[in-house]
Design a protein around this motif. Structure first.
Motif, short mmCIF file in Angstrom:
data_model
loop_
_atom_site.label_atom_id
_atom_site.label_comp_id
_atom_site.label_asym_id
_atom_site.label_seq_id
_atom_site.Cartn_x
_atom_site.Cartn_y
_atom_site.Cartn_z
N ASP A 1 0.87 -1.17 0.00
CA ASP A 1 0.00 0.00 0.00
C ASP A 1 0.90 1.22 0.00
O ASP A 1 1.24 1.77 1.03
CB ASP A 1 -0.92 0.01 1.22
CG ASP A 1 -1.91 1.17 1.19
OD1 ASP A 1 -1.98 1.86 0.15
OD2 ASP A 1 -2.59 1.39 2.20
N GLY B 1 0.50 3.80 -2.53
CA GLY B 1 -0.11 4.92 -3.23
C GLY B 1 0.42 5.09 -4.65
O GLY B 1 0.02 6.01 -5.36
N LYS C 1 3.12 6.11 3.33
CA LYS C 1 2.36 7.35 3.15
C LYS C 1 3.38 8.42 2.80
O LYS C 1 4.35 8.61 3.54
CB LYS C 1 1.60 7.72 4.42
CG LYS C 1 0.49 6.73 4.80
CD LYS C 1 -0.36 7.25 5.94
CE LYS C 1 -1.38 6.23 6.41
NZ LYS C 1 -2.17 5.63 5.34
#
Length: 197
Positions: free
Chosen positions: A32, A34, A58
């Motif tokens: 994950d 992005g 992130k």
């Protein structure tokens, strides 16, 4: 044999990244980041390297993908270095040629303890699915500088940029798998005349 696993977190003002790696895995993966195209390439490393890989990130993607891609390379390199340990009994060197339709790439790796990257990929386009392909060199620079490996990457043929990149990552996974394999004849021995890597 001791478990060759690691978890590393790296937090900056630009990115917050967590990487988990198991060098003796089965190719399981969870991403994950992005950045979908990067996730696709990380899956190639896991599947073809037979390493379990979990990458959560992130980052400041509202600016661009640069910091995220580079910092994932750095964090993956740190996790790899920690997981591989003292390198006693490993093969040390790995290489692979991988084709995909018209594209063909060669990757050669040495778990030398000396960081170095020689990358020659003449991309036929500047982006794939909105992803800036130049960022893959930043990824590999981050990886080699923090895993302390020497890495040679050559795309020998290719017209389709997606194919060029995918052969690079598949070959990287295969070369990594060879290099980290345990060599029964070298059990407990560091594969270097220096006695250290």
């Amino acid at each position: 044999m001791a478990e060759r696993k690691a978890r590393v977190e790296r937090n900056t003002l630009e990115t917050q990244i967590a990487v988990e790696i198991n060098l003796d895995g089965t190719g399981e993966s969870n991403f994950d980041t992005g950045v979908p195209f990067l996730d696709h390439m990380m899956d190639q490393i896991a599947r073809h390297g037979l390493v379990d890989l979990d990458i959560q990130s992130k980052g400041d993607l509202h600016i661009d993908d640069h910091h995220t891609v580079e910092d994932i390379g750095i964090t993956l390199g740190q996790a790899f270095k920690q997981a591989v340990g003292d390198k006693k009994g490993i093969v040390r060197y790995g290489h692979a040629y991988v084709p995909l339709d018209e594209a063909l790439s060669r990757v050669v790796i040495d778990l030398s303890g000396r960081p170095g990257l020689c990358m020659n990929v003449p991309y036929t386009r500047g982006s794939v699915g909105g992803f800036d392909v130049d960022l893959f060199e930043e990824f590999f620079h981050g990886f080699v500088n923090h895993s302390m490996v020497t890495l040679h990457i050559d795309n020998l043929k290719g017209k389709n940029t997606h194919h060029q990149i995918e052969t690079v990552f598949k070959a990287f996974g295969r070369a990594l798998r060879m290099a980290i394999a345990m060599d029964e004849r070298m059990a407990g021995i560091t594969p270097s005349t220096k006695g250290a890597l």
